[in-house]
Motif scaffolding. Structure first.
Motif, short mmCIF file in Angstrom:
data_model
loop_
_atom_site.label_atom_id
_atom_site.label_comp_id
_atom_site.label_asym_id
_atom_site.label_seq_id
_atom_site.Cartn_x
_atom_site.Cartn_y
_atom_site.Cartn_z
N VAL A 105 1.89 8.51 -4.17
CA VAL A 105 2.83 8.58 -5.64
C VAL A 105 3.32 9.98 -5.67
N LYS A 124 7.22 6.12 -4.02
CA LYS A 124 6.33 5.84 -2.99
C LYS A 124 6.49 6.61 -1.66
N VAL A 183 4.72 1.85 -8.30
CA VAL A 183 3.73 2.54 -7.66
C VAL A 183 2.43 2.35 -8.14
N LEU A 187 0.53 0.48 -2.65
CA LEU A 187 0.40 1.41 -1.65
C LEU A 187 -0.61 1.29 -0.84
#
Ligand code: SF4
Length: 962
Positions: free
Chosen positions: A742, A898, A729, A734
């Motif tokens: 997260v 995620k 993460v 991301l």
């Protein structure tokens, strides 16, 4: 019986109410009055009606801390009036968290299971028939015997959630000859264990918070974490004595709110911060040079990675700084989002700790992230650099502060290896790959003939619960599922047998935990049984004293083992025969009595001083303190008297002998002490001139393995030093612009237990929601407010829950507590204090939908409080939507997710869940592909390094790869 009834001073029934008390106020009833304690009945007020109690010590079963409890058993009715703390318990010292006294709710839950049940419909249909224990034991005994006769030992699996005992199942499963133990460790602590074990050979830290100068917690230990109540007491003691409390937690936990310094890092960046601090300590020369020079395997690292270097400590120091040159405070700040000056402030505090750094991580960052085991490894690096190892105010390792005694008969290590729990892809895992079981069954790697779950609810607790449902509903995968449980659970609902087992006041167990600088052993016992025996009544089995037909497990395993091997021809029965009455069935008092007489240091003498047998001593006091204070076991001098043929390895300094070992009263002599072709290792000389042989650490080098030859040799040379692994993460993975965030799903609520608080009305009245923590910036982006419904999408599905907008979380990060979202499929079944009624459907493609029909509401029962339930919300079962994320080294499920957070869609209801198990299988394959199989990397043809800890260790031969 005391002549003059006396309660807490000033409340004495025989003293006029207006008189001042002639006795000083005491916090607990004095132990000499525990056999006959008198209090007024509060419910009889204003009448002064006496009730006489037998006060019986036992041990709480509601988390791993094993705090002492004192049960007030009414002498006339044998009703347990209440549970308070046992003041004689060295770990908890008379104090408990809310979950200890709430044992009362569990015992008197009107919906508890009181009789064995057998499924009569399809699995999960909820149709049951009450059966006798004889029927159950005969059926299971014959089935398991047949499996053993056909050499299918490993098709009999025992899978435990909360063990609550020490040593018991080694005794049982070794006697059965199975490699069949399975645990919950990989969804809990595997990562932290791995981090500590690569350094020390031992897998749990034991910090001395009370004497520390600096307490560094990467967790929320003060209110919820490991050894919650015993640690919390001592963290506060340390703080009151002047220790600086530093807490790293992305969330503003209750613990963080008490900290002198709270840092909120981006999840998974903790190792980068720790290495920046470590580098600062060495670069500024403010570390314990002498300790590191003596005990760290720095020579091995130089020899392996820098063979041209002179083997000098100065050279090591230079290489260390070179190795970690990139770990500046600015780098750590960029990774974590924590200002560099805050990380520097922590570094300065650690540098000034004077060898008294109590540091701890467990679950938390280690359990959340890919590579989380390196967080524990980097944290221990600070303990090592500050010389805070095994000293007052520092951090020890678990076995230095824990005692696990050996039973009267321990069968040899089994000669089998179970590939369903210890697959070749994870040769370094800590421990069994428990949460992958349904995937392995799905792949056809094996099947289970008889599957015991015991105080374990994988459908609800584990990730990927829908895969568990698919496995448990398939008789081709699981032939028979027997659920040993004190309470209903989502998993029990899908079992073939539901077998009621006792709560903490209804069973015997031995416990010892590394709660502080010291060592103790405690005795959990069935309190009504003890109260009856104090009255001179004979109780042959604990179920005779328990409610309904609730058994205790020690007696269950003895009975079942006799039915598996009634004539002793399988060699199993022998372990379950009395050491005092050869050939006859062991009783539970004989099992524990023998242990207390023969294996607990100092206990027989302490008991004799009071004219008691060791068993009677433990029954009376419930605990025994073996040692006080910190103990640096690695520094202990080895007694060489009588050892023959002593040889010292000139390179490593390891000393070996040809003399056999003296049998240990402890169940877990570490494998590094096992004899090899070169002799039996007994210790280490720190230098060739050293006349003293020390015990050393439990590693192959007997030193602290800063550089791990094991990681290098087993396929991970790039991770052989403490290092920083970017999490799954990490911000770079991301798409924040697309709304990805997260999710931290790991934190506990302080007053709840995973499954068993579900039948506690007091605990659920306090906490019954798990909204999504979300920062105001994210809330503004989404245009939502507190209590608005959100849909949170993971890689395999989504769940729906209300929002809680708070500055107690970082922007870009959301959090949701586990413990919540209990569900049931029928109106009148299962823990209605805590569960919602749901409709659960699966389509042919493996898409599951859980639709909440209603939350909690009042119901009629024998407990009037059930009609007073005022809460309706019980949270969402988020774990169902989490795919498995097995770390390729530690085997830990990496819990963080995620996710994409959106406003709920029309028709969504709080508690709704959707999962696609086709996606579950795909994500499992992605993570499996990261592993390095023993078949490809094993340097010696073994499945796993033999020295590395493994519970229920098979014979060395079984380690060999086929
Ligand atoms: S911390 Fe609480 S739940 Fe855990 S053993 Fe102690 S009293 Fe029981």
């Amino acid at each position: 019986m005391s002549e003059q009834p006396a309660g807490l001073d000033g409340l004495s029934p025989s003293a006029p109410a207006q008189d001042p008390s002639p006795l000083p106020l005491r916090p607990y009833p004095p132990v000499e009055r525990w056999d006959d304690w008198v209090e007024f009945d509060a419910r009889a007020w204003p009448r002064r009606q006496e009730r006489r109690y037998s006060l019986v010590p036992t041990v709480c079963f509601n988390c791993e801390s094993a705090c002492g409890l004192l049960a007030y058993v009414d002498q006339a009715s044998l009703e347990v009036q209440k549970f308070e703390g046992n003041p004689l318990h060295p770990g908890s010292r008379g104090r408990n968290c809310a979950k200890g006294p709430a044992t009362h709710n569990q015992v008197y839950d009107p919906e508890r299971i009181l009789y064995p049940l057998k499924r009569v419909g399809e699995r999960g249909e909820g149709k049951w028939r009450r059966v006798t224990w004889d029927e159950v034991l005969d059926d299971l005994g014959a089935r398991i015997r047949q499996a053993f006769l056909e050499q299918r030992h490993n098709e009999v699996m025992y899978h435990v959630g909360r063990p609550g005992h020490d040593g018991l199942m080694e005794w049982v499963l070794f006697a059965w000859g199975c490699d069949s133990h399975n645990s919950h460790t990989n969804v809990c602590s595997a990562s932290a264990r791995a981090g500590y074990a690569f350094w020390t050979g031992l897998d749990r830290p034991s910090p001395d918070h009370a004497e520390a100068k600096v307490i560094l917690l990467i967790s929320s230990h003060l209110e919820t974490g490991h050894y919650f109540n015993p640690h919390a007491q001592r963290v506060i003691e340390g703080k009151l004595a002047g220790a600086k409390l530093i807490v790293w937690d992305t969330r503003l936990s209750n613990t963080a709110s008490r900290a002198d310094l709270h840092l909120s890092p981006w999840p998974g960046s903790e190792a980068a911060m720790l290495l920046a601090i470590a580098r600062h300590l060495v670069a500024s020369g403010r570390y314990d040079r002498s300790f590191v020079e003596r005990w760290v395997n720095w020579r091995d690292w130089l020899a392996a990675d820098h063979p041209a270097d002179p083997p000098s400590f100065d050279r090591f120091e230079a290489r260390f700084l070179e190795q970690y040159a990139d770990y500046t405070f600015d780098f750590a700040a960029a990774e974590s989002g924590v200002p560099a000056e805050q990380i520097l402030a922590v570094a300065e505090a650690v540098a000034a700790c004077e060898g008294r750094l109590a540091a701890h991580t467990w679950r938390s960052a280690t359990a959340g992230n890919l590579g989380g085991w390196q967080v524990a490894r980097c944290l221990w690096l600070l303990s090592v650099l500050t010389g805070s190892v095994g000293v007052a105010g520092g951090t020890s390792m678990n076995t230095w502060d824990k005692w696990v005694p050996r039973p009267h008969h321990l069968a040899p290590h089994p000669e089998r290896w179970n590939e369903l729990t210890w697959p070749q892809e994870y040769p370094l895992a800590f421990f069994e790959m428990s949460f992958l079981l349904p995937h392995f069954l799905d792949q056809g790697r094996g099947r289970l003939d008889t599957y015991f779950t015991r105080v374990y609810n994988p459908v609800w607790t584990n990730p990927d619960g829908a895969m568990w449902l698919e496995a448990l509903c398939d008789p081709a995968k699981v032939g028979l599922h027997a659920c040993l449980t004190p309470t209903w659970s989502e998993t029990a609902w899908f079992a073939d047998y539901v077998l009621p087992m006792g709560h903490g006041s209804e069973r015997h167990d031995l416990m010892s935990q590394e709660t502080h600088a010291g060592c103790w052993i405690a005795f959990r016992q069935p309190v009504r049984r003890l109260a009856m025996e104090r009255q001179g009544r004979t109780v042959r089995y604990t179920y005779e004293a328990n409610p309904g037909e609730v058994w205790e497990e020690t007696e269950f395993w003895i009975e079942l083992s006799w039915r598996i091997d009634p004539d002793g021809s399988l060699g199993i029965r022998r372990a379950f025969e009395s050491p005092y009455r050869p050939g006859e069935k062991l009783t539970v008092h004989e099992y524990y009595g023998w242990i207390f007489e023969n294996t607990v240091p100092g206990l027989p003498e302490a008991a004799a001083a009071e004219g008691l047998s060791p068993l009677a001593y433990m029954q009376r006091y419930g605990a025994f303190e073996i040692r006080q204070g910190a103990k640096a076991s690695f520094e202990e001098t080895v007694d060489l008297a009588g050892l023959e043929d002593l040889r010292t390895d000139p390179t490593s300094g390891i000393v070996r002998t040809s003399s056999p070992a003296t049998p240990s009263p402890n169940i877990t002599p570490h494998p590094v002490f096992a004899p090899t072709a070169e002799g039996r290792p007994v210790g280490l000389r720190l230098s060739p001139e050293d006349a003293v042989v020390r015990r050393g650490f439990d590693t192959p080098s007997r030193r602290l393995e800063f550089w791990s030859p094991t990681l290098k040799d087993w396929g991970w040379p790039d991770l052989a030093l403490p290092t920083y692994i970017q999490s799954h993460v990490h911000p770079s993975r991301l798409d924040r612009a697309a709304g990805e965030m997260v999710l931290i799903p790991t934190f506990r609520l302080p007053n709840l237990i995973h499954t068993r608080s579900g039948n506690s009305k007091w605990l659920y009245e306090i906490s019954h929601r798990n909204p999504l923590w979300i920062h105001p910036e994210d809330a503004a982006r989404l245009g939502i407010h507190t209590d608005d419904l959100l849909r949170v999408a993971t890689d395999i599905g989504h769940f729906v829950l209300p929002a809680w907008v708070t500055e107690g979380i970082r922007p870009g990060v959301a959090a949701c507590s586990h413990h919540m979202g209990r569900w049931r499929l029928q109106e009148t079944a299962m823990e209605r204090w805590s569960s919602s009624l749901v409709d659960l459907k699966r389509d042919p493609e493996g898409r599951w939908d859980m639709r909440r029909i209603e939350g909690t509401r009042p119901f009629a029962s024998t407990d009037p409080d059930s009609s007073r339930i005022w809460w309706t919300e019980v949270g969402v079962h988020q774990n169902l939507t989490f795919p498995v994320h097995p770390d390729p080294v530690s085997g830990m499920h990496c819990w963080h997710q995620k996710v994409t957070v959106q406003v709920a869609q029309p028709g969504d209801r709080s508690g709704d869940v959707h999962v696609d198990t086709a996606r579950s299988r795909a994500v499992f394959q992605e993570w499996l592909a990261m592993t390095r199989s023993a078949r490809d990397v094993s340097p010696d043809g073994l499945r796993r390094p033999h020295w590395l800890l493994r519970p229920f260790r098979p014979s060395r031969e079984a380690y060999r790869l086929p």
